[in-house]
Design a protein around this motif. Sequence first.
Motif, PDB file in Angstrom:
ATOM      1  N   MET A 140       0.849  -1.117  -0.003  1.00  0.00           N
ATOM      2  CA  MET A 140       0.099   0.097   0.094  1.00  0.00           C
ATOM      3  C   MET A 140       0.919   1.259   0.090  1.00  0.00           C
ATOM      4  SD  MET A 140      -3.149   1.097   2.637  1.00  0.00           S
ATOM      5  CE  MET A 140      -1.963   0.838   4.220  1.00  0.00           C
ATOM      6  N   ILE A 141       0.808   1.986  -1.037  1.00  0.00           N
ATOM      7  CA  ILE A 141       1.570   3.163  -0.847  1.00  0.00           C
ATOM      8  C   ILE A 141       0.414   4.507  -1.089  1.00  0.00           C
ATOM      9  CG2 ILE A 141       3.125   4.614  -2.524  1.00  0.00           C
ATOM     10  CD1 ILE A 141       4.309   2.044  -3.533  1.00  0.00           C
ATOM     11  N   ILE A 142       0.594   5.319  -0.284  1.00  0.00           N
ATOM     12  CA  ILE A 142      -0.247   6.485   0.070  1.00  0.00           C
ATOM     13  C   ILE A 142       0.837   7.697  -0.115  1.00  0.00           C
ATOM     14  CG2 ILE A 142      -1.721   7.820   1.481  1.00  0.00           C
ATOM     15  CD1 ILE A 142      -2.412   4.989   2.938  1.00  0.00           C
ATOM     16  N   ASP A 143       0.436   8.830  -1.018  1.00  0.00           N
ATOM     17  CA  ASP A 143       1.262   9.896  -1.115  1.00  0.00           C
ATOM     18  C   ASP A 143       0.568  11.114  -0.390  1.00  0.00           C
ATOM     19  OD1 ASP A 143       2.794  12.249  -1.765  1.00  0.00           O
ATOM     20  OD2 ASP A 143       2.417  11.523  -4.059  1.00  0.00           O
ATOM     21  N   VAL A 144       1.118  11.630   0.809  1.00  0.00           N
ATOM     22  CA  VAL A 144       0.495  12.446   1.459  1.00  0.00           C
ATOM     23  C   VAL A 144       0.724  13.872   1.234  1.00  0.00           C
ATOM     24  CG1 VAL A 144       0.573  10.698   3.535  1.00  0.00           C
ATOM     25  CG2 VAL A 144       2.253  12.793   3.304  1.00  0.00           C
ATOM     26  N   HIS A 145       1.725  14.032   0.140  1.00  0.00           N
ATOM     27  CA  HIS A 145       2.160  15.369  -0.367  1.00  0.00           C
ATOM     28  C   HIS A 145       1.955  15.581  -1.646  1.00  0.00           C
ATOM     29  CE1 HIS A 145       5.293  18.810   0.350  1.00  0.00           C
ATOM     30  NE2 HIS A 145       4.363  19.097  -0.551  1.00  0.00           N
TER      31      HIS A 145
ATOM     32  N   MET B 127       5.199   8.784   3.375  1.00  0.00           N
ATOM     33  CA  MET B 127       5.626   9.047   1.929  1.00  0.00           C
ATOM     34  C   MET B 127       4.973  10.268   1.339  1.00  0.00           C
ATOM     35  SD  MET B 127       6.286   8.211  -1.489  1.00  0.00           S
ATOM     36  CE  MET B 127       4.758   7.545  -2.280  1.00  0.00           C
ATOM     37  N   GLY B 128       5.904  10.991   0.763  1.00  0.00           N
ATOM     38  CA  GLY B 128       5.267  12.273   0.098  1.00  0.00           C
ATOM     39  C   GLY B 128       6.241  12.590  -1.216  1.00  0.00           C
ATOM     40  N   THR B 129       5.623  13.120  -2.364  1.00  0.00           N
ATOM     41  CA  THR B 129       6.201  13.399  -3.520  1.00  0.00           C
ATOM     42  C   THR B 129       6.367  14.602  -4.167  1.00  0.00           C
ATOM     43  OG1 THR B 129       4.359  12.948  -4.827  1.00  0.00           O
ATOM     44  CG2 THR B 129       5.508  11.019  -4.353  1.00  0.00           C
ATOM     45  N   ASP B 130       5.576  15.800  -3.582  1.00  0.00           N
ATOM     46  CA  ASP B 130       5.395  16.774  -4.222  1.00  0.00           C
ATOM     47  C   ASP B 130       4.681  16.746  -5.774  1.00  0.00           C
ATOM     48  OD1 ASP B 130       5.096  19.391  -3.487  1.00  0.00           O
ATOM     49  OD2 ASP B 130       7.384  19.975  -3.762  1.00  0.00           O
ATOM     50  N   TYR B 131       4.601  15.680  -6.276  1.00  0.00           N
ATOM     51  CA  TYR B 131       3.674  15.628  -7.566  1.00  0.00           C
ATOM     52  C   TYR B 131       2.469  16.666  -7.559  1.00  0.00           C
ATOM     53  CZ  TYR B 131       1.366  13.390 -11.207  1.00  0.00           C
ATOM     54  OH  TYR B 131       0.695  13.183 -12.454  1.00  0.00           O
ATOM     55  N   PRO B 132       2.548  17.343  -8.725  1.00  0.00           N
ATOM     56  CA  PRO B 132       3.283  17.179 -10.068  1.00  0.00           C
ATOM     57  C   PRO B 132       4.457  18.214 -10.283  1.00  0.00           C
ATOM     58  CG  PRO B 132       1.022  18.038 -10.398  1.00  0.00           C
ATOM     59  CD  PRO B 132       1.178  17.848  -9.046  1.00  0.00           C
ATOM     60  N   HIS B 133       4.775  18.914  -9.038  1.00  0.00           N
ATOM     61  CA  HIS B 133       5.705  20.000  -9.254  1.00  0.00           C
ATOM     62  C   HIS B 133       6.890  19.506 -10.077  1.00  0.00           C
ATOM     63  CE1 HIS B 133       3.891  23.325  -6.911  1.00  0.00           C
ATOM     64  NE2 HIS B 133       3.728  22.568  -5.888  1.00  0.00           N
ATOM     65  N   VAL B 134       7.497  20.497 -10.821  1.00  0.00           N
ATOM     66  CA  VAL B 134       8.822  20.049 -11.898  1.00  0.00           C
ATOM     67  C   VAL B 134       9.848  19.721 -10.711  1.00  0.00           C
ATOM     68  CG1 VAL B 134       8.038  21.685 -13.458  1.00  0.00           C
ATOM     69  CG2 VAL B 134       9.381  22.600 -11.926  1.00  0.00           C
ATOM     70  N   ILE B 135       9.810  20.005  -9.543  1.00  0.00           N
ATOM     71  CA  ILE B 135      10.908  19.448  -8.521  1.00  0.00           C
ATOM     72  C   ILE B 135      10.446  18.026  -7.730  1.00  0.00           C
ATOM     73  CG2 ILE B 135      12.345  21.438  -8.721  1.00  0.00           C
ATOM     74  CD1 ILE B 135      11.192  22.406  -6.049  1.00  0.00           C
ATOM     75  N   GLY B 136       9.050  17.754  -7.744  1.00  0.00           N
ATOM     76  CA  GLY B 136       8.637  16.549  -7.254  1.00  0.00           C
ATOM     77  C   GLY B 136       9.090  15.331  -8.191  1.00  0.00           C
TER      78      GLY B 136
ATOM     79  N   LEU C   4       5.819   3.865   3.270  1.00  0.00           N
ATOM     80  CA  LEU C   4       5.376   3.814   2.138  1.00  0.00           C
ATOM     81  C   LEU C   4       3.707   4.227   2.373  1.00  0.00           C
ATOM     82  CD1 LEU C   4       7.192   1.346  -0.014  1.00  0.00           C
ATOM     83  CD2 LEU C   4       7.340   3.921  -0.037  1.00  0.00           C
ATOM     84  N   GLY C   5       3.251   3.675   3.475  1.00  0.00           N
ATOM     85  CA  GLY C   5       1.724   3.742   3.408  1.00  0.00           C
ATOM     86  C   GLY C   5       1.025   3.482   4.903  1.00  0.00           C
ATOM     87  N   GLY C   6       1.610   2.491   5.535  1.00  0.00           N
ATOM     88  CA  GLY C   6       0.995   2.075   6.802  1.00  0.00           C
ATOM     89  C   GLY C   6       0.914   3.055   7.904  1.00  0.00           C
TER      90      GLY C   6
END
Length: 338
Positions: free
Chosen positions: A1-6, A284-293, A316-318
């Motif tokens: 399970m992958i959860i993106d919080v950012h 887990m955070g990615t800053d998607y979809p910024h160009v520096i994410g 990653l998610g838990g």
Amino acid sequence: MIIDVHTHFFPPGYLEALRRGPEPYAFGRDAEGRTLLTLHGARIVTLTREMTAPEDRLRDMERFGVDLQIVSVTTPNVYFGPPARRRDLARMANDGLADLVRRFPQRFAAMASLPLEEPEAAIRELDRAVLELGMVGVILGSNAGGRYLDGPELYPLFERAQALEVPILVHPMPPSNADATFARGLVPLLGFVFDTSTSVARMALAGVFERLPRLRMVLGHLGGTLPYLIQRLDNGYRAYPEAREAIPHPPSHYLRRLFYDTVSFSIPSLECALGAVGPEHIVMGTDYPHVIGDTGAAVQTVRALGLADAAVAGILGGTAAALFPRLADQIKKIFPER
């Protein structure tokens, strides 16, 4: 399970409202022709197609194995224009994000934007967003018009967030005054992380976390510089009486209770945070979809840390699943076996 919080999304109408009256921000283009949001002539946000295109987001989520994104409005959030406009922007943004979640309930959850400069209005919008729209968290800028998060007028807002058990993502804003980072693209690269660090350190020293021990807070961009400087803050606590006025424990006591997202994509930086707060306080955070994410790098660097499988699964998610209790119903639908 992958959860993106950012991860960020501009709901319908938000960009149009921003374009109609962006002051003190302005729109421009960089040397590669990309649309920019600027402040005092400096790059703040580089706009991308995925910021408004759910289908493109779903494609990228499939590509990188992300199960759920918790979306929010990025800088400048709703912190521009007169008070009535900020209130309207918050309602518009939250209604738009809630609609996205209704359309794709197994792929998205949302954090509310609030008119932070009006604490009473912010509490009303928080209640509406959480209790009526089903939003699972809140995104607050590190400052709003130069107002930092340690102000006593904001305490009732934090108290209400604690009662509702909704985590707060502290997301950077540009420094309140043009400083040395307003050059050569340095505001997003340095100014943002310094502002987060300053705002949260002020909260710790002001006693916000002492008074609200159950407040759930996620710090964007790996907490800025805080994992690296956590010992320095403790040194100041021991040396400076003004640093001890509002808290009976050193700052690290409070900072280790908070959560830090992985928007760094640097193994040495992640290792520093692991040493400072432990894997159970990293999400887990990615800053998607910024160009520096970078979604791919976010996942890969966590897996490259050499941690036990349980710790990797938590990052990653838990951990996010437990931190955001209002996600429980969505997670059951996505993973019925859990």
